[in-house]
Write a protein that holds these residues in place. Structure first.
Motif, PDB file in Angstrom:
ATOM      1  N   ALA A 253      -2.297  -5.774 -11.436  1.00 41.57           N
ATOM      2  CA  ALA A 253      -3.450  -5.466 -11.371  1.00 41.57           C
ATOM      3  C   ALA A 253      -4.166  -5.823  -9.914  1.00 41.57           C
ATOM      4  O   ALA A 253      -4.688  -5.230  -9.228  1.00 41.57           O
ATOM      5  N   ASN A 254      -3.955  -7.251  -9.856  1.00 47.14           N
ATOM      6  CA  ASN A 254      -4.349  -8.014  -8.716  1.00 47.14           C
ATOM      7  C   ASN A 254      -3.707  -7.408  -7.300  1.00 47.14           C
ATOM      8  O   ASN A 254      -4.479  -7.160  -6.249  1.00 47.14           O
ATOM      9  N   VAL A 255      -2.312  -7.396  -7.418  1.00 46.57           N
ATOM     10  CA  VAL A 255      -1.785  -6.948  -6.180  1.00 46.57           C
ATOM     11  C   VAL A 255      -2.116  -5.462  -5.914  1.00 46.57           C
ATOM     12  O   VAL A 255      -2.027  -5.047  -4.665  1.00 46.57           O
ATOM     13  N   SER A 256      -1.996  -4.772  -7.097  1.00 49.76           N
ATOM     14  CA  SER A 256      -2.440  -3.406  -6.703  1.00 49.76           C
ATOM     15  C   SER A 256      -3.759  -3.245  -6.159  1.00 49.76           C
ATOM     16  O   SER A 256      -3.862  -2.335  -5.268  1.00 49.76           O
ATOM     17  N   HIS A 257      -4.642  -3.960  -6.491  1.00 47.66           N
ATOM     18  CA  HIS A 257      -5.973  -3.938  -5.885  1.00 47.66           C
ATOM     19  C   HIS A 257      -6.255  -4.391  -4.646  1.00 47.66           C
ATOM     20  O   HIS A 257      -6.451  -3.818  -3.821  1.00 47.66           O
ATOM     21  N   GLU A 258      -5.146  -5.758  -4.352  1.00 44.61           N
ATOM     22  CA  GLU A 258      -5.207  -6.185  -2.754  1.00 44.61           C
ATOM     23  C   GLU A 258      -4.525  -5.380  -1.923  1.00 44.61           C
ATOM     24  O   GLU A 258      -4.843  -5.135  -0.761  1.00 44.61           O
ATOM     25  N   LEU A 259      -3.540  -4.563  -2.429  1.00 49.06           N
ATOM     26  CA  LEU A 259      -2.888  -3.647  -1.537  1.00 49.06           C
ATOM     27  C   LEU A 259      -3.425  -2.318  -1.325  1.00 49.06           C
ATOM     28  O   LEU A 259      -3.442  -1.759  -0.373  1.00 49.06           O
ATOM     29  N   LEU A 297      -3.061  -7.960   4.215  1.00 48.69           N
ATOM     30  CA  LEU A 297      -2.054  -7.465   3.693  1.00 48.69           C
ATOM     31  C   LEU A 297      -0.623  -7.927   3.930  1.00 48.69           C
ATOM     32  O   LEU A 297       0.227  -8.287   2.804  1.00 48.69           O
ATOM     33  N   ASN A 298      -0.207  -8.288   5.062  1.00 46.79           N
ATOM     34  CA  ASN A 298       0.978  -8.793   5.563  1.00 46.79           C
ATOM     35  C   ASN A 298       0.956 -10.475   4.754  1.00 46.79           C
ATOM     36  O   ASN A 298       2.189 -10.826   4.492  1.00 46.79           O
ATOM     37  N   ALA A 299      -0.199 -11.146   4.767  1.00 45.55           N
ATOM     38  CA  ALA A 299      -0.127 -12.451   4.066  1.00 45.55           C
ATOM     39  C   ALA A 299       0.335 -12.091   2.714  1.00 45.55           C
ATOM     40  O   ALA A 299       1.090 -13.150   2.155  1.00 45.55           O
ATOM     41  N   ILE A 300      -0.260 -11.349   1.875  1.00 45.98           N
ATOM     42  CA  ILE A 300       0.007 -11.092   0.469  1.00 45.98           C
ATOM     43  C   ILE A 300       1.607 -10.721   0.334  1.00 45.98           C
ATOM     44  O   ILE A 300       2.172 -11.407  -0.330  1.00 45.98           O
ATOM     45  N   LEU A 301       1.976  -9.874   1.355  1.00 45.68           N
ATOM     46  CA  LEU A 301       3.389  -9.615   1.110  1.00 45.68           C
ATOM     47  C   LEU A 301       4.445 -11.004   1.464  1.00 45.68           C
ATOM     48  O   LEU A 301       5.444 -10.858   1.003  1.00 45.68           O
ATOM     49  N   ASN A 302       4.087 -11.865   2.446  1.00 39.96           N
ATOM     50  CA  ASN A 302       4.638 -12.856   2.887  1.00 39.96           C
ATOM     51  C   ASN A 302       4.955 -13.859   1.690  1.00 39.96           C
ATOM     52  O   ASN A 302       5.741 -14.416   1.377  1.00 39.96           O
ATOM     53  N   SER A 303       3.812 -13.852   0.942  1.00 35.27           N
ATOM     54  CA  SER A 303       3.611 -14.996  -0.040  1.00 35.27           C
ATOM     55  C   SER A 303       4.765 -14.377  -1.135  1.00 35.27           C
ATOM     56  O   SER A 303       5.343 -15.356  -1.713  1.00 35.27           O
TER      57      SER A 303
END
Length: 478
Positions: A253-259, A297-303
């Motif tokens: 849910a969080n990642v979907s929202h963040e993306l 968005l790039n920071a989330i994907l890198n994590s």
């Protein structure tokens, strides 16, 4: 519910019980037969010993005492025994005694010639088997030589049929005693095996429920044996799986929202520019905002990629000598603007600014940045301090803030993947629940340790420990 394991175990138990009881019954029956035969042989030996003197006196007196016939008749009536006399030559006159005629037997009528020879050689004999050619059943036979003046003139045999020992009755008694005990044993084995298998059946059902996404199943613990210990281990595992499933759903849910949020924003900005909804004078402003969203968005994907690389052992560490003060300065410069915006005071302390450790400078920067990022996010007023000192040939780093603190019940979970505590803490869109998980993994990969202490309303302190240069253990290849 009978399971394959239950059936197999029960059948093994029943088979062992049946084989054991059958073997015991056969052995017991054989022993009782042997005991009864020995007892009867004792009786036969006593009776033949009582008859023999009458015959030996008859050889010299040429007459038979009537007591001999009474004794033979009594033994036949009481013990079902029969007497036979075998004579050599004229039997020293025994053949002339009319009353002995019915007891006489010839060599041809006796089956066991070897035993006959032994008794005629002057030995006492006893054996089990057919005695005369007319007998179809086994007999217990005792034989003694008849002597006159020291010479053997014949033999006295006393025998009784084996079936007269009532062995069939003994066998029936054993059967009627053993089989009820065996049936009772089978019932007990059934109940015991079922009690043993039930927790396994419940665990199987629970695992099947897990496969369907239901992690609320629990196993009741009713014993302290290995199965009970397995059930005790199963329940904490189920709790952990339920927690992980909850975090997984939260993550999706969080990642979907963040993306979705930055993508929606960027798409809207670009669409507005292309369709001239946004005036040219505002293009630079909205492009800068779009660029910021793409960076987030790039920071989330890198994590997420970092965590995946760590968990699969594919992360690469470029280990070298690193001066700790340069790491602190680099991170401080990156967060200075955010701290100034919130008017957070910054303090540094070093026991020695030349402290050098063995690590990956980029990953050390990431570790310190993740901790300071959390501290800034959850600190509204006050300050953040970082103390770096050498203790017992280790670098001890304490990062303290004056923020809202973390509840004690949440402290064990802050290192878990995707854990984000929803409370009165300030919500930040950049929070994914991966930062501290990655931080702990990176610290441990560089042979360090991390610890956290917190008091609600007073703040939080993270403590890092790294080996100094020259004291680190042999490095592994990652």
């Amino acid at each position: 519910m009978l399971t394959s394991l239950f059936r197999k175990t029960l059948m093994v138990y029943i088979s062992v019980a049946v084989i054991g009881f059958t073997g015991l019954s056969v052995a017991l029956n054989s022993e009782i037969k042997h005991f009864l035969a020995q007892q009867r042989l004792v009786v036969l030996n006593r009776e033949v010993q009582e008859m023999l003197p009458y015959l030996e006196r008859a050889t010299s007196q040429q007459t038979l005492d009537p007591a001999f016939e009474r004794l033979v008749s009594h033994d036949k009536k009481v013990d079902n025994t029969s007497a036979n006399i075998l004579l050599l030559g004229d039997g020293s006159g025994l053949k002339k005694i009319q009353r002995l005629t019915s007891y006489l037997i010839s060599h041809d009528q006796i089956r066991n010639a070897r035993e006959v020879k032994r008794v005629l050689d002057g030995q006492r004999i006893q054996f089990i088997g057919p005695f005369s050619t007319l007998d179809r059943e086994a007999t217990l036979t005792v034989g003694l030589p008849i002597r006159r003046d020291g010479s053997v003139v014949g033999a006295l045999f006393l025998h009784t049929f084996v079936k007269g020992l009532q062995l069939g009755q003994v066998t029936r008694i054993i059967f009627f005693v053993a089989w009820p005990i065996l049936l009772l044993s089978i019932v007990i084995l059934y109940l015991t095996t079922r009690r043993f298998a039930q927790p396994l059946v419940r665990m199987t059902r629970a695992v099947q429920s897990f496969g369907q996404g239901n992690f609320r199943e629990r196993i009741s613990v009713e014993s302290k044996d290995e199965v009970g210990q397995l059930a005790e281990t199963f329940n904490p595992m189920a709790i952990q799986l339920e927690r992980l499933e909850s975090m997984r759903k939260d993550l999706i849910a969080n990642v979907s929202h963040e993306l979705r949020t930055p993508l929606t924003s960027v798409r809207g900005f670009i669409q507005g520019i292309l369709e001239d909804v946004i005036p040219p004078s505002q293009h630079q402003k909205y492009l800068a905002t779009a660029y910021s969203e793409l960076q987030r968005l790039n920071a989330i994907l890198n994590s997420m990629l970092d965590l995946s690389a760590i968990e699969t052992g594919q992360i690469q560490l470029n280990l070298e000598a690193v001066q700790w003060a340069t790491v602190v300065k680099s991170v401080r410069d990156r967060v200075k603007v955010r701290m100034d915006e919130k008017q957070i005071e910054w303090k540094e302390f070093y026991s020695d600014k030349s402290i050098t450790i063995w690590g990956d400078p980029e990953r050390l920067t990431q570790i310190l940045f993740n901790i300071l990022d959390n501290a800034i996010r959850h600190t509204s007023t006050g300050g953040i301090s970082i103390s770096s000192v050498v203790v017992d040939r280790q670098l001890h780093v304490r990062i303290s803030d004056t923020g809202e603190g973390i509840p004690q019940e949440a402290l064990p979970h802050i290192w878990e993947r995707f854990y984000t505590r929803r409370s009165g803490r300030t919500t930040d869109r950049n929070q994914s629940g991966l930062g501290l998980t990655i931080t702990r993994y990176l610290v441990e990969l560089m042979h360090g340790r991390i610890h956290v202490e917190s008091v609600i309303g007073e703040g939080t302190t993270f403590t890092l420990r790294f080996p100094l240069l020259g004291t680190h253990t042999t490095q592994k290849s990652f």
